[in-house]
Each structure stands twice: as structure tokens, then as C-alpha cells.
Design a protein around this motif. Structure first.
Motif, mmCIF file in Angstrom:
data_model
loop_
_atom_site.group_PDB
_atom_site.id
_atom_site.type_symbol
_atom_site.label_atom_id
_atom_site.label_comp_id
_atom_site.label_asym_id
_atom_site.label_seq_id
_atom_site.Cartn_x
_atom_site.Cartn_y
_atom_site.Cartn_z
ATOM 1 N N LEU A 55 0.621 -0.938 0.095
ATOM 2 C CA LEU A 55 -0.046 -0.042 -0.097
ATOM 3 C C LEU A 55 0.919 1.279 0.138
ATOM 4 C CD1 LEU A 55 -2.926 -1.118 2.562
ATOM 5 C CD2 LEU A 55 -2.980 -0.866 -0.210
ATOM 6 N N MET A 56 1.951 1.268 0.809
ATOM 7 C CA MET A 56 2.989 2.485 0.424
ATOM 8 C C MET A 56 3.366 2.656 -0.846
ATOM 9 S SD MET A 56 6.472 2.692 2.752
ATOM 10 C CE MET A 56 7.895 3.648 2.042
ATOM 11 N N ILE A 57 3.561 1.499 -1.217
ATOM 12 C CA ILE A 57 4.209 1.686 -2.609
ATOM 13 C C ILE A 57 3.118 2.176 -3.690
ATOM 14 C CG2 ILE A 57 5.027 0.208 -4.806
ATOM 15 C CD1 ILE A 57 6.663 -1.338 -2.866
ATOM 16 N N ASN A 58 1.830 1.659 -3.368
ATOM 17 C CA ASN A 58 0.760 2.325 -4.523
ATOM 18 C C ASN A 58 0.352 3.582 -4.103
ATOM 19 O OD1 ASN A 58 0.835 -0.393 -5.413
ATOM 20 N ND2 ASN A 58 -1.031 -0.886 -4.371
ATOM 21 N N TRP A 59 0.526 3.902 -2.972
ATOM 22 C CA TRP A 59 0.180 5.437 -2.719
ATOM 23 C C TRP A 59 1.171 6.451 -3.152
ATOM 24 C CZ3 TRP A 59 -4.128 7.849 -2.002
ATOM 25 C CH2 TRP A 59 -5.254 7.362 -1.464
ATOM 26 N N GLY A 60 2.448 5.917 -3.051
ATOM 27 C CA GLY A 60 3.811 6.562 -3.352
ATOM 28 C C GLY A 60 3.690 6.787 -4.895
ATOM 29 N N TRP A 61 3.364 5.718 -5.563
ATOM 30 C CA TRP A 61 3.353 5.946 -7.137
ATOM 31 C C TRP A 61 2.027 6.844 -7.381
ATOM 32 C CZ3 TRP A 61 6.490 5.170 -10.975
ATOM 33 C CH2 TRP A 61 7.612 4.317 -10.843
ATOM 34 N N GLY A 62 1.007 6.600 -7.000
ATOM 35 C CA GLY A 62 -0.163 7.490 -7.160
ATOM 36 C C GLY A 62 0.225 9.189 -6.949
ATOM 37 N N LEU A 63 0.774 9.339 -5.840
ATOM 38 C CA LEU A 63 1.212 10.799 -5.528
ATOM 39 C C LEU A 63 2.614 11.297 -6.301
ATOM 40 C CD1 LEU A 63 0.748 10.815 -1.781
ATOM 41 C CD2 LEU A 63 -0.503 11.604 -3.394
ATOM 42 N N ALA A 64 3.052 10.436 -6.957
ATOM 43 C CA ALA A 64 4.380 10.523 -7.897
ATOM 44 C C ALA A 64 3.603 11.029 -9.271
ATOM 45 C CB ALA A 64 5.223 9.572 -8.236
ATOM 46 N N GLY A 168 -4.738 -3.573 -16.812
ATOM 47 C CA GLY A 168 -4.551 -2.441 -15.937
ATOM 48 C C GLY A 168 -4.413 -1.146 -16.869
ATOM 49 N N THR A 169 -3.678 -1.461 -17.999
ATOM 50 C CA THR A 169 -3.611 -0.127 -18.893
ATOM 51 C C THR A 169 -5.162 0.408 -19.487
ATOM 52 O OG1 THR A 169 -1.345 -0.903 -19.298
ATOM 53 C CG2 THR A 169 -2.035 0.719 -20.691
ATOM 54 N N VAL A 196 -3.825 4.538 -7.742
ATOM 55 C CA VAL A 196 -3.804 3.742 -6.689
ATOM 56 C C VAL A 196 -4.577 2.649 -6.633
ATOM 57 C CG1 VAL A 196 -3.952 3.861 -4.121
ATOM 58 C CG2 VAL A 196 -2.790 5.763 -5.187
ATOM 59 N N VAL A 197 -5.771 2.882 -7.264
ATOM 60 C CA VAL A 197 -6.828 1.515 -7.200
ATOM 61 C C VAL A 197 -6.485 0.548 -8.177
ATOM 62 C CG1 VAL A 197 -8.379 2.656 -9.183
ATOM 63 C CG2 VAL A 197 -9.152 1.402 -7.193
ATOM 64 N N ILE A 198 -5.890 1.088 -9.380
ATOM 65 C CA ILE A 198 -5.251 -0.016 -10.159
ATOM 66 C C ILE A 198 -4.187 -0.862 -9.498
ATOM 67 C CG2 ILE A 198 -4.006 -0.438 -12.395
ATOM 68 C CD1 ILE A 198 -5.631 2.191 -13.638
ATOM 69 N N GLY A 199 -3.502 -0.155 -8.811
ATOM 70 C CA GLY A 199 -2.423 -0.708 -8.257
ATOM 71 C C GLY A 199 -2.840 -1.871 -6.979
ATOM 72 N N ASN A 200 -3.730 -1.398 -6.222
ATOM 73 C CA ASN A 200 -4.264 -2.228 -5.070
ATOM 74 C C ASN A 200 -5.013 -3.250 -5.779
ATOM 75 O OD1 ASN A 200 -3.297 -0.705 -3.274
ATOM 76 N ND2 ASN A 200 -5.107 0.512 -3.022
ATOM 77 N N SER A 201 -5.892 -3.180 -6.910
ATOM 78 C CA SER A 201 -6.749 -3.839 -7.250
ATOM 79 C C SER A 201 -6.211 -4.913 -8.626
ATOM 80 C CB SER A 201 -8.059 -3.412 -8.099
ATOM 81 O OG SER A 201 -8.771 -2.603 -7.125
ATOM 82 N N LEU A 202 -5.373 -4.599 -9.410
ATOM 83 C CA LEU A 202 -4.962 -5.299 -10.495
ATOM 84 C C LEU A 202 -3.259 -5.328 -10.385
ATOM 85 C CD1 LEU A 202 -7.092 -3.592 -13.133
ATOM 86 C CD2 LEU A 202 -7.670 -5.579 -11.977
ATOM 87 N N GLY A 203 -2.676 -4.828 -9.597
ATOM 88 C CA GLY A 203 -1.288 -4.682 -9.625
ATOM 89 C C GLY A 203 -0.323 -5.971 -9.183
#
Length: 261
Positions: A55-64, A168-169, A196-203
Motif C-alpha cells: 500500500l505504501m508503494i501504491n500510494w507513493g506511485w499515485g502521488l508521484a 490495467g492499462t 492507486v486503485v489500479i495498483g491495489n486491485s490489479l497490480g
């Protein structure tokens, strides 16, 4: 990526060739610096954020992405060849489609976007290495060091991995087109949340590149940089995060224009 989600930029003069390049280059470099940085923080030895989790990674990428889109506001903040390709495909369905406000869909501009994105991703990855140089010098599994730069599957099955990246894309591209036509567009925040949601759901299966530049540019950096104990760059997998997102971009665009436009 924003297309028409930044109304204030819509009335500005069309950017020059140099402005198009630097916008996408710097935006993608920021994306990779912050996105790769959160992975390095999570994975590398002696990092204060080590073990922060998925989750840290997904949120980090989202904010990036959030930050990178703002940096690349002049060009709609694509940051991703899949988005640029989707716009080019969309032009075949609707001649009014632009890469961004005032930027025509043509071979020169599409090529300029994509080259800038790949170069920006490479430079952003190099900056991550410089930031975490002493941590890269520590002994750890070479796969963790590679994971800072590029994605890899948890279960290696190239066809299924490619399908995962394509799905995902396609979700991302559908969102990009739909959000551009809504009355209550929420701009870069919306981009961050969909990442973030793509990462959490499909990543989970592949680490969700959903962006050819995000994966290939840093993978080249990993291969070139003098990283202690880095191991191989997994070139056998490298085509998946390029081909999968391109397929997803095309499919997502076709679905949008045939079913939703």
C-alpha cells in the motif's frame, strides 16, 4: 494524461517543440524519481521506510503521478507512451482529439512525447540511484535492487503477465477519456487515485507498470549503472511491460469510442 483537466492551461498559447519535450521529460523524470524512490525506501537495506508494504508503494506511485502531471501541465501530463498512443488511436475515431490543448496529433508530436517520456524515465531512475547510493552499496538480494527500477511478475507466465498489464492499462485509458468529458473533473488528484486503485486491485500479479517508459527506461538505467551486486536486468521479461500497456491502450481507446463516446 490530464488532457482537458487543467482549464487554466487551455487558454495559453500552444507550446513550442522545446516546451513539449521539456514538459514531458521533466514530468516523467519527477514521476520516476518519486515513484522509484518509494520502492527504494520500501526495499533497500537500512532505509528508514523499509518494509512499508504494498500500500505504501501504491500510494507513493499515485502521488508521484500527481506531482509529475503538474510538472507536465503544458502537455497534458501524459508521462506515459500508452496515453500518447491512446490519443493517436483516438484521432482515428474523432478528428478533434488532441494530445493536449493546442497540440495536434501528428507523427512528430507523438514521437516527441514518447522520446521525452523514455529519456525522462531513465534520468528519474538515475536520480533514485544517486539518492540511495549508499543503500544500493549494501548487500541484499539482487532482485530487490532490480525491483527499484523495473517490474517483475510474481508468477512468470509471459502471456498472462501481458494480459494483466493490458487490462490495467485499458482501465487507465478508459478513465483518461471519460474523465476528460465529465463536468466535475478533479484533475491531478483523480489521476493519483486511479493509479492507486489500479495498483491495489490489479497490480499484484506483475507490479503494474501500465507504462512502457516507466519500466524500460529505468531497466536500461539498471543495466548501465555501476550498482554493486545488482545481478541481471531480466531482459527476458522486459517486453511484457512495453507490449502489454500498448495493447491495453489500443483496446481501452477502441472500447471508449465504440461504447462510451
Amino acid at each position: 494524461m490530464l488532457a482537458t483537466l487543467l482549464p487554466a492551461a487551455a487558454n495559453a498559447a500552444a507550446p513550442s517543440t522545446a516546451q513539449i519535450f521539456w514538459s514531458e521529460f521533466l514530468g516523467t523524470a519527477v514521476l520516476l524519481l518519486l515513484g522509484g524512490g518509494v520502492v527504494a525506501t520500501n526495499l533497500l537495506p537500512k532505509s528508514k521506510g523499509k518494509g512499508g508494504g504494498w500500500l505504501m508503494i501504491n500510494w507513493g506511485w499515485g502521488l508521484a503521478v500527481f506531482a509529475g502531471v503538474y510538472v507536465a501541465y503544458r502537455t497534458g501530463g501524459h508521462l506515459n507512451p500508452a496515453v500518447t498512443i491512446a490519443k493517436a488511436v483516438g484521432k482515428a475515431f474523432d478528428t478533434k482529439v488532441e494530445l493536449a490543448s493546442g497540440i495536434a496529433v501528428n507523427a512528430t508530436n507523438v514521437g516527441l512525447y514518447i522520446v521525452a517520456q523514455f529519456l525522462g524515465a531513465f534520468v528519474g531512475a538515475v536520480l533514485v540511484w544517486l539518492t540511495f547510493k549508499k543503500h544500493f552499496d549494501e548487500d541484499c538480494d539482487p532482485a530487490l535492487k532490480l525491483g527499484v527500477f523495473s517490474t517483475g511478475p510474481e508468477i512468470r507466465s509471459y502471456g498472462w503477465n501481458c494480459l494483466t498489464e493490458a487490462i490495467g492499462t485499458a482501465v487507465l485509458i478508459l478513465w483518461v477519456f471519460v474523465s476528460g468529458g465529465t463536468e466535475t473533473a478533479i484533475g491531478p488528484l483523480g489521476v493519483a487515485l486511479i493509479i492507486v486503485v489500479i495498483g491495489n486491485s490489479l497490480g499484484g500479479p506483475t507490479g503494474y507498470a501500465i507504462n512502457p517508459a516507466r519500466d524500460l527506461g529505468p531497466r536500461i538505467a539498471h543495466a548501465i549503472l555501476p550498482i554493486k551486486g545488482k545481478g541481471g536486468s531480466d531482459w527476458g521479461y522486459s517486453w511484457v511491460p512495453v507490449v502489454g500497456p500498448i495493447i491495453g491502450a489500443i483496446v481501452g481507446t477502441v472500447i471508449y469510442f465504440l461504447a462510451l463516446a
